[in-house]
Write a protein that holds these residues in place. Structure first.
Motif, mmCIF file in Angstrom:
data_model
loop_
_atom_site.group_PDB
_atom_site.id
_atom_site.type_symbol
_atom_site.label_atom_id
_atom_site.label_comp_id
_atom_site.label_asym_id
_atom_site.label_seq_id
_atom_site.Cartn_x
_atom_site.Cartn_y
_atom_site.Cartn_z
ATOM 1 N N THR A 232 56.330 14.038 -35.881
ATOM 2 C CA THR A 232 55.637 15.181 -35.387
ATOM 3 C C THR A 232 54.803 15.789 -36.460
ATOM 4 N N ARG A 233 53.772 16.475 -36.190
ATOM 5 C CA ARG A 233 52.963 17.187 -37.117
ATOM 6 C C ARG A 233 53.537 17.894 -37.893
ATOM 7 N N GLN A 234 54.619 18.750 -37.571
ATOM 8 C CA GLN A 234 55.381 19.398 -38.580
ATOM 9 C C GLN A 234 56.139 18.619 -39.512
ATOM 10 N N GLN A 235 56.829 17.368 -39.114
ATOM 11 C CA GLN A 235 57.210 16.636 -39.999
ATOM 12 C C GLN A 235 56.302 15.753 -40.922
ATOM 13 N N THR A 236 55.113 15.582 -40.543
ATOM 14 C CA THR A 236 54.401 14.977 -41.430
ATOM 15 C C THR A 236 53.848 16.061 -42.506
ATOM 16 N N LEU A 237 53.503 17.063 -42.200
ATOM 17 C CA LEU A 237 53.111 18.094 -43.099
ATOM 18 C C LEU A 237 54.078 18.452 -44.143
ATOM 19 N N GLU A 238 55.531 18.541 -43.590
ATOM 20 C CA GLU A 238 56.368 18.775 -44.672
ATOM 21 C C GLU A 238 56.611 17.825 -45.676
ATOM 22 N N THR A 239 56.717 16.378 -45.072
ATOM 23 C CA THR A 239 56.710 15.351 -46.086
ATOM 24 C C THR A 239 55.522 15.214 -47.037
ATOM 25 N N LEU A 240 54.236 15.591 -46.552
ATOM 26 C CA LEU A 240 53.124 15.627 -47.456
ATOM 27 C C LEU A 240 53.246 16.761 -48.461
ATOM 28 N N SER A 244 53.566 14.669 -53.373
ATOM 29 C CA SER A 244 52.193 14.630 -53.721
ATOM 30 C C SER A 244 51.675 13.214 -54.126
ATOM 31 N N HIS A 245 52.077 12.144 -53.244
ATOM 32 C CA HIS A 245 51.562 10.851 -53.240
ATOM 33 C C HIS A 245 50.149 10.944 -52.505
ATOM 34 N N SER A 246 49.375 9.900 -53.300
ATOM 35 C CA SER A 246 47.938 9.680 -52.418
ATOM 36 C C SER A 246 48.121 8.777 -51.600
ATOM 37 N N LYS A 247 49.011 8.004 -51.320
ATOM 38 C CA LYS A 247 49.045 6.998 -50.169
ATOM 39 C C LYS A 247 50.696 7.121 -49.804
ATOM 40 N N VAL A 262 48.471 4.936 -45.060
ATOM 41 C CA VAL A 262 47.456 6.101 -45.085
ATOM 42 C C VAL A 262 47.329 6.849 -46.371
ATOM 43 N N GLU A 263 45.865 7.366 -46.365
ATOM 44 C CA GLU A 263 45.380 7.977 -47.426
ATOM 45 C C GLU A 263 45.779 9.615 -47.034
ATOM 46 N N SER A 264 46.361 10.205 -48.308
ATOM 47 C CA SER A 264 47.050 11.691 -47.753
ATOM 48 C C SER A 264 45.731 12.494 -47.741
ATOM 49 N N HIS A 265 44.723 12.436 -48.408
ATOM 50 C CA HIS A 265 43.735 13.288 -48.139
ATOM 51 C C HIS A 265 42.725 13.243 -46.848
ATOM 52 N N THR A 266 42.960 11.810 -46.363
ATOM 53 C CA THR A 266 42.315 11.624 -45.200
ATOM 54 C C THR A 266 42.877 11.855 -43.898
ATOM 55 N N LEU A 267 44.465 11.909 -43.879
ATOM 56 C CA LEU A 267 45.315 12.586 -43.052
ATOM 57 C C LEU A 267 45.202 14.037 -42.766
ATOM 58 N N LEU A 268 45.143 14.572 -43.991
ATOM 59 C CA LEU A 268 45.155 16.281 -44.375
ATOM 60 C C LEU A 268 43.705 16.540 -43.637
ATOM 61 N N THR A 269 42.600 15.872 -43.753
ATOM 62 C CA THR A 269 41.308 16.160 -43.445
ATOM 63 C C THR A 269 41.447 16.269 -41.974
ATOM 64 N N LEU A 270 41.960 15.048 -41.172
ATOM 65 C CA LEU A 270 42.063 15.089 -39.776
ATOM 66 C C LEU A 270 42.564 16.461 -39.151
ATOM 67 N N LEU A 285 44.579 4.733 -40.419
ATOM 68 C CA LEU A 285 45.634 3.658 -40.754
ATOM 69 C C LEU A 285 44.832 2.579 -41.400
ATOM 70 N N ARG A 286 45.423 2.074 -42.739
ATOM 71 C CA ARG A 286 44.960 1.122 -43.264
ATOM 72 C C ARG A 286 45.818 -0.175 -43.458
ATOM 73 N N LYS A 287 45.433 -1.264 -43.374
ATOM 74 C CA LYS A 287 46.289 -2.570 -43.702
ATOM 75 C C LYS A 287 46.900 -2.749 -44.854
#
Length: 433
Positions: A232-240, A244-247, A262-270, A285-287
């Motif tokens: 969920t959104r909450q689980q993702t944000l807690e993990t981030l 403090s990993h960039s990927k 995923v790139e952390s900064h891209t995900l946070l921006t969204l 998402l990147r391969k």
């Protein structure tokens, strides 16, 4: 021939022999890399020296012809021309029967000593001091001598080459340079003060990259931080927030089912732009790049370069994920302690003991403890692997291994994993010393 003419002839022969001797040593000892550099700078004489080194047969032949001719002529003049003058001088003081024999020996000794000192030792030592400089000065003379004695050179060279072929002995000069040779040169440069400590450290680490496999610097499976697509959104944000990993990897139920990363900064921006974000959205998402765990760090660096990626997932022969590696991980092996801010894996407690992290690569332990090799080290890559290999069981606290002058003792474990070892010099060996 008078005494003056005889001495002048001997001096002339010594000069000829000195030229040949210095040419022989300098052309044989001149370094190919240095000569190549001189040739690239436009020195045609250096190019001729390289050509002679590639085909040394005729050069060696003309050297031996010249030296033997000079030696024979020197003996003839010394024995036939100088001995009578020595005898005449000594006969003024004695008429003993042995006088003629002594005169012959004195003339022989004086001529021989003159040739040894002035025709061999001095020119050869000077040529050895600066072989490339002497070689380019002598190459014209040696080339002319080869032309002058061409028939004899071809005859003797053919005879020698034929004998070598019959005996199956290779006479081709080997100029290949191994990593060990380069490291030896680097060590010599460091001792001479030509290389700084940091430069020496970097060069050694670069060669380590060819020996180390990617598993020696990867983030191991149990330390991989990932996001599951069902988060969920909450689980993702807690993990981030907690990491403090960039990927971060995106999985489908388990770490062995990776969808991408995923790139952390891209995900946070969204997440800042909209409330609902899918972790499998093509915008984030990147391969992932997959690599086998058998690759060397040098091969991994080449893969990063060719693929344009700086992050890869490492899998073993069973297609299971064993770790991840980044470009920064690879470069940290090169830069090492020069830029690393991480906690050291090897800490020296005192003169006789070290604390070593169980995941420390063998190469680092070998360098710190001055150990040339571990037994059957192709079977493991870390000091923890060495302990398990030697103990032949699941390790526990207080287990120890004696190897060379060291005692390797386990002082901390977690879930069958060796966390830390104490390495100390063995008292029994110290007592014997």
């Amino acid at each position: 021939m008078g005494l003056f003419e005889s001495i002048l002839s001997i001096i002339l022969l010594i000069i000829i022999s000195a030229i040949i001797s210095s040419g022989e040593i300098s052309l044989a000892g001149a370094r190919k890399l240095k000569l190549q550099q001189m040739a690239n700078d436009g020195d045609l004489r250096a190019k001729k020296v390289l050509e002679l080194q590639e085909q040394p047969g005729q050069f060696i032949t003309v050297v031996q012809i010249g030296l033997n001719m000079v030696a024979i002529l020197g003996g003839m003049i010394g024995e036939g021309q100088i001995t009578p003058y020595v005898y005449a001088f000594l006969s003024k003081y004695s008429q003993a029967e042995w006088l003629e024999s002594v005169s012959s020996w004195l003339s022989f000794a004086s001529v021989t000593m003159s040739f040894i000192v002035f025709a061999d030792l001095m020119p050869k030592r000077m040529a050895m001091a600066s072989p490339e400089k002497v070689a380019v000065k002598m190459v014209g003379i040696m080339t002319f001598c080869i032309f002058l004695f061409k028939p004899l050179v071809l005859l003797f060279d053919s005879l020698a080459s034929g004998l070598f072929r019959v005996l199956r002995i290779s006479t081709i000069r080997q100029e290949s340079m191994t990593p060990e040779d380069i490291i030896a040169i680097v060590d010599a440069g460091a001792e001479a003060g030509v290389l700084k400590t940091q430069e020496h450290y970097l060069i050694e680490n670069i060669f380590d990259m060819q020996q180390r496999t990617v598993t020696s610097t990867m983030t191991t499976r149990e330390h991989i931080v990932f996001l599951d697509k069902s988060f969920t959104r909450q689980q993702t944000l807690e993990t981030l927030q907690q990491n403090s990993h960039s990927k971060l990897l995106i999985t489908d139920g388990s770490l062995d089912k990776i969808i991408g990363y995923v790139e952390s900064h891209t995900l946070l921006t969204l997440y800042l732009q909209q409330d609902i974000v899918s972790l499998t959205d093509n915008r984030v998402l990147r391969k992932a790049l997959y690599i086998p765990d058998t690759l060397s760090l040098y091969e991994v660096l080449e893969l990063f370069k060719s693929s344009g990626e700086d992050f890869a997932v490492i899998i073993n022969e069973y297609a299971l994920v064993v770790g991840i590696v980044t470009l920064n991980d690879v470069m940290s092996i090169v830069m090492g302690e020069l830029v690393s801010n991480e906690e050291e894996q090897i800490v020296r407690r005192d003169e006789d003991s070290w604390l070593i992290d169980g995941s420390t690569p063998l190469e680092d332990v070998m360098r710190a403890l001055n150990i040339e090799s571990f037994p059957n080290q192709e079977n493991y890559e870390t000091i923890s692997g060495f302990m398990m290999y030697m103990l032949r069981k699941i390790p526990k606290k207080t287990d120890f291994v004696l190897f060379e002058q060291y005692k390797f003792e386990i002082i901390d474990t977690e879930n069958f994993k060796i966390d830390q070892l104490m390495v100390s010099l063995r008292k029994d060996i110290k007592t014997e010393e």
